[in-house]
Design a protein around this motif. Sequence first.
Motif, PDB file in Angstrom:
ATOM      1  N   VAL A 243      10.309  -1.046 -34.901  1.00 52.36           N
ATOM      2  CA  VAL A 243      10.379  -0.335 -35.997  1.00 52.36           C
ATOM      3  C   VAL A 243      10.071   1.316 -35.546  1.00 52.36           C
ATOM      4  O   VAL A 243      10.472   2.289 -36.386  1.00 52.36           O
ATOM      5  N   LEU A 244       9.842   1.441 -34.433  1.00 51.49           N
ATOM      6  CA  LEU A 244       9.787   2.879 -33.791  1.00 51.49           C
ATOM      7  C   LEU A 244      11.403   3.638 -34.227  1.00 51.49           C
ATOM      8  O   LEU A 244      11.132   4.868 -34.475  1.00 51.49           O
ATOM      9  N   ALA A 245      12.231   2.666 -33.953  1.00 52.25           N
ATOM     10  CA  ALA A 245      13.729   3.512 -34.169  1.00 52.25           C
ATOM     11  C   ALA A 245      13.877   4.012 -35.608  1.00 52.25           C
ATOM     12  O   ALA A 245      14.767   4.775 -35.799  1.00 52.25           O
ATOM     13  N   ARG A 246      13.113   3.249 -36.366  1.00 53.63           N
ATOM     14  CA  ARG A 246      13.349   3.782 -37.894  1.00 53.63           C
ATOM     15  C   ARG A 246      12.379   5.244 -38.074  1.00 53.63           C
ATOM     16  O   ARG A 246      12.806   5.782 -39.372  1.00 53.63           O
ATOM     17  N   LEU A 247      11.864   5.777 -37.319  1.00 55.19           N
ATOM     18  CA  LEU A 247      11.057   6.929 -37.427  1.00 55.19           C
ATOM     19  C   LEU A 247      11.934   7.991 -36.893  1.00 55.19           C
ATOM     20  O   LEU A 247      12.354   8.200 -35.680  1.00 55.19           O
ATOM     21  N   PRO A 248      12.700   9.063 -37.991  1.00 58.62           N
ATOM     22  CA  PRO A 248      13.801   9.851 -37.303  1.00 58.62           C
ATOM     23  C   PRO A 248      13.307  10.570 -36.281  1.00 58.62           C
ATOM     24  O   PRO A 248      11.904  11.203 -36.153  1.00 58.62           O
ATOM     25  N   PRO A 249      14.055  11.268 -35.409  1.00 56.48           N
ATOM     26  CA  PRO A 249      13.604  12.221 -34.274  1.00 56.48           C
ATOM     27  C   PRO A 249      13.278  13.531 -34.834  1.00 56.48           C
ATOM     28  O   PRO A 249      13.613  13.834 -36.018  1.00 56.48           O
ATOM     29  N   ARG A 250      12.476  14.310 -34.055  1.00 59.83           N
ATOM     30  CA  ARG A 250      12.080  15.658 -34.536  1.00 59.83           C
ATOM     31  C   ARG A 250      13.001  16.757 -33.916  1.00 59.83           C
ATOM     32  O   ARG A 250      13.451  16.722 -32.839  1.00 59.83           O
ATOM     33  N   ALA A 251      13.229  17.480 -34.847  1.00 58.66           N
ATOM     34  CA  ALA A 251      14.166  18.769 -34.182  1.00 58.66           C
ATOM     35  C   ALA A 251      13.318  19.764 -33.378  1.00 58.66           C
ATOM     36  O   ALA A 251      12.178  19.856 -33.614  1.00 58.66           O
ATOM     37  N   ARG A 252      14.277  20.317 -32.471  1.00 52.04           N
ATOM     38  CA  ARG A 252      13.211  21.277 -31.530  1.00 52.04           C
ATOM     39  C   ARG A 252      12.616  22.462 -32.347  1.00 52.04           C
ATOM     40  O   ARG A 252      11.441  23.118 -32.140  1.00 52.04           O
ATOM     41  N   THR A 253      13.274  22.803 -33.404  1.00 57.19           N
ATOM     42  CA  THR A 253      12.790  23.751 -34.136  1.00 57.19           C
ATOM     43  C   THR A 253      11.653  23.451 -35.132  1.00 57.19           C
ATOM     44  O   THR A 253      11.277  24.339 -35.892  1.00 57.19           O
ATOM     45  N   GLN A 531      22.090  16.160 -28.357  1.00 52.59           N
ATOM     46  CA  GLN A 531      22.404  16.947 -29.422  1.00 52.59           C
ATOM     47  C   GLN A 531      22.225  16.348 -30.687  1.00 52.59           C
ATOM     48  O   GLN A 531      22.583  15.078 -30.782  1.00 52.59           O
ATOM     49  N   SER A 532      22.048  17.052 -31.414  1.00 55.29           N
ATOM     50  CA  SER A 532      21.697  16.460 -33.124  1.00 55.29           C
ATOM     51  C   SER A 532      23.113  16.657 -33.420  1.00 55.29           C
ATOM     52  O   SER A 532      23.937  17.670 -33.286  1.00 55.29           O
ATOM     53  N   PRO A 533      23.721  15.675 -34.204  1.00 56.64           N
ATOM     54  CA  PRO A 533      25.158  15.922 -34.621  1.00 56.64           C
ATOM     55  C   PRO A 533      25.582  17.025 -35.405  1.00 56.64           C
ATOM     56  O   PRO A 533      26.611  17.515 -35.292  1.00 56.64           O
ATOM     57  N   ASP A 534      24.700  17.551 -36.188  1.00 60.74           N
ATOM     58  CA  ASP A 534      24.968  18.708 -37.079  1.00 60.74           C
ATOM     59  C   ASP A 534      24.752  19.950 -36.701  1.00 60.74           C
ATOM     60  O   ASP A 534      25.461  20.826 -36.289  1.00 60.74           O
ATOM     61  N   SER A 535      23.286  20.237 -36.368  1.00 58.96           N
ATOM     62  CA  SER A 535      22.835  21.706 -36.283  1.00 58.96           C
ATOM     63  C   SER A 535      22.928  22.022 -34.821  1.00 58.96           C
ATOM     64  O   SER A 535      22.933  23.260 -34.232  1.00 58.96           O
ATOM     65  N   GLY A 536      23.270  21.177 -33.845  1.00 63.23           N
ATOM     66  CA  GLY A 536      23.677  21.368 -32.488  1.00 63.23           C
ATOM     67  C   GLY A 536      22.027  21.515 -31.802  1.00 63.23           C
ATOM     68  O   GLY A 536      21.918  21.884 -30.623  1.00 63.23           O
ATOM     69  N   GLU A 537      21.011  21.447 -32.730  1.00 65.60           N
ATOM     70  CA  GLU A 537      19.427  21.641 -32.018  1.00 65.60           C
ATOM     71  C   GLU A 537      19.379  20.374 -30.976  1.00 65.60           C
ATOM     72  O   GLU A 537      19.908  19.471 -31.565  1.00 65.60           O
ATOM     73  N   GLU A 538      18.530  20.753 -30.244  1.00 71.14           N
ATOM     74  CA  GLU A 538      18.265  19.588 -29.173  1.00 71.14           C
ATOM     75  C   GLU A 538      17.127  18.850 -29.808  1.00 71.14           C
ATOM     76  O   GLU A 538      16.145  19.195 -30.584  1.00 71.14           O
ATOM     77  N   GLN A 539      17.388  17.404 -29.764  1.00 78.85           N
ATOM     78  CA  GLN A 539      16.282  16.419 -30.528  1.00 78.85           C
ATOM     79  C   GLN A 539      15.529  15.785 -29.377  1.00 78.85           C
ATOM     80  O   GLN A 539      15.892  15.425 -28.333  1.00 78.85           O
ATOM     81  N   ILE A 540      14.174  16.141 -29.453  1.00 81.52           N
ATOM     82  CA  ILE A 540      13.348  15.544 -28.316  1.00 81.52           C
ATOM     83  C   ILE A 540      12.693  14.377 -28.442  1.00 81.52           C
ATOM     84  O   ILE A 540      12.137  13.784 -27.484  1.00 81.52           O
ATOM     85  N   CYS A 541      12.366  13.780 -29.561  1.00 81.19           N
ATOM     86  CA  CYS A 541      11.834  12.562 -29.511  1.00 81.19           C
ATOM     87  C   CYS A 541      12.086  11.853 -30.816  1.00 81.19           C
ATOM     88  O   CYS A 541      12.542  12.402 -31.903  1.00 81.19           O
TER      89      CYS A 541
END
Length: 541
Positions: A243-253, A531-541
Amino acid sequence: MDTGNLLASAGEMQALDRKTIEEIGIPGAVLMENAGRATVAAMERHFGPAAGKRVIIFAGPGNNGGDGLVMARCLADRGALPSVLLVGDPARLPPDAARNWAILERLQVARRVIDPNAAWPTDWQEASSRPLHSVVDALFGIGLTRPLSGCYLAALHAMRDLARASACPIVAADMPSGLHSDTGAILGEAVQADLTVTYGLAKPGHLHNGGPRIGILEVADIGIPSQAAAAANLAGRLLDGRVLARLPPRARTSHKGSHGHVLVLAGSTGKSGAAILAAKGALASGAGLVSCALPAALLPIFATAVAEAMSEPLAASDHLAHADLAAVARLCAGKAALLIGPGLGRHPETAGLVTALYRERPEPMVVDADALNILAADREALAAPGGPRILCPHPGEMARLLDLPVPELQRDRLASAQRLCSLCGPHQPIVALLKGAGTVVAANKAAGGLWAVNSSGNPGMASGGMGDVLAGVIAGLLAQHHEPWLAACAGVWLHGAAADLLAKERPFGYTAGEVAAALPRLFADRRKKRQSPDSGEEQIC
Ligand SMILES: NC(=O)C1=CN([C@@H]2O[C@H](COP(=O)(O)OP(=O)(O)OC[C@H]3O[C@@H](n4cnc5c(N)ncnc54)[C@H](O)[C@@H]3O)[C@@H](O)[C@H]2O)[C@H](O)CC1
Ligand SMILES: [K+]
């Protein structure tokens, strides 16, 4: 078949078997062969090679017994010394099982028929100096319909005594015999398995009431096509780490405003701890901001205990009251989720506030503890929610809501949770929990119509404040704009899994506050820099 985390009732499983065999054309004998082989592989994986050792297989009168007959053949083939006790009439076995019985006869695998209508034979055990690897329970699976009796009950006792005397494991084929596959109820007596290998999909009975007697659970792929399971539109889900995989990652920003603001309405004289723990739960599950509206007298205690949360004093000094409604309505502005109930108390003035907020507020709301007791006394309000609601009763609160004795509602925990959903009307998304070992989560059609049984958690959670933390965790996930169904499922699994982390060190005696503190650790192993597919921001979790 990649079953993911689907759950199937006995009826759904039998329908899936029929579809696979009769429509898709995969012979039942192939499924049975795969079931038996998968069980032998799991036995050896967990308990070591069986070669040179005895395995006593108690086989019943149906296809569960058939699985056991396949196992006997496979074990013999691997150099083990299987011995089958068939409790049933070989001439009345279903075709796939009958075929495997005939094969055992041709291969001269040790076997004995025990007439289920006679007394259990005193000489059922063969003397042997060879070590015993394990005992197999292939008496009954999803076809069990009533308590074991007569020879079948004697077989259960013989299995238990043999395993105990030889200090060897019991391996259950599909279900421990005596355990109802839908409700998890123990019909009279049930086998205490050390390993249960179930076929195709897990069943609710493996998990209800904490899955008594199943030991380690393994779900074996026996060849039922994934598309057949998908086409079956099964509504049941097993709640596990997936179920954890269903919680989207957070953007670094991201920032605290990105993750929602929870308003907690809680506390009364002597019950400030509930408000504190609920706020801690909301923070632990990642809410960006948490505010707590509570009686003015509790403010200093709360503010000291939860520095990260904001506290809003309400007029009455020791309890919340209907007179606070306008102030609370103002506080609801900008909140993504509400939580009402922990420690509210039962003051008559509080009831008016609870029912008004439950009926009028459009925000997603978690309803817990005393708020549930208040709504149990006002069915009209309960049936008229003003927005999405997640109700979190324990069995005592559920008894008041359903007006049923606890033992009765516990007999079919899923049905009880679904009944509570129906009491809240069809117009809003409603998710109802029934907490306890194997917490059940049920959603009405407006919330997706699925149901789930949780696999995390342990008896150390039986202590004060755990429910307050769970309610806060779910509210924190709701505030992050997750749908009620996902917020409830993820919250229930995270709460139990955090307690499981603590139970590794201390089986009990850990506190609800420690569960809240441990919960974020569950996200740690997800911390991957990508790397996030769109914004290039790093996603950390
Ligand atoms: N999931 C799959 O794809 C497959 C599962 N398989 C195995 O088949 C059983 C279900 O088999 P079934 O014959 O329907 O039922 P059981 O063997 O569980 O029970 C046999 C029979 O016994 C009668 N019965 C029920 N309760 C009692 C009782 N208390 N005392 C006496 N008799 C009782 C009832 O008539 C039952 O039908 C499943 O669990 C799997 O193990 C297949 O191997 C392959 C496909
Ligand atoms: K069984």
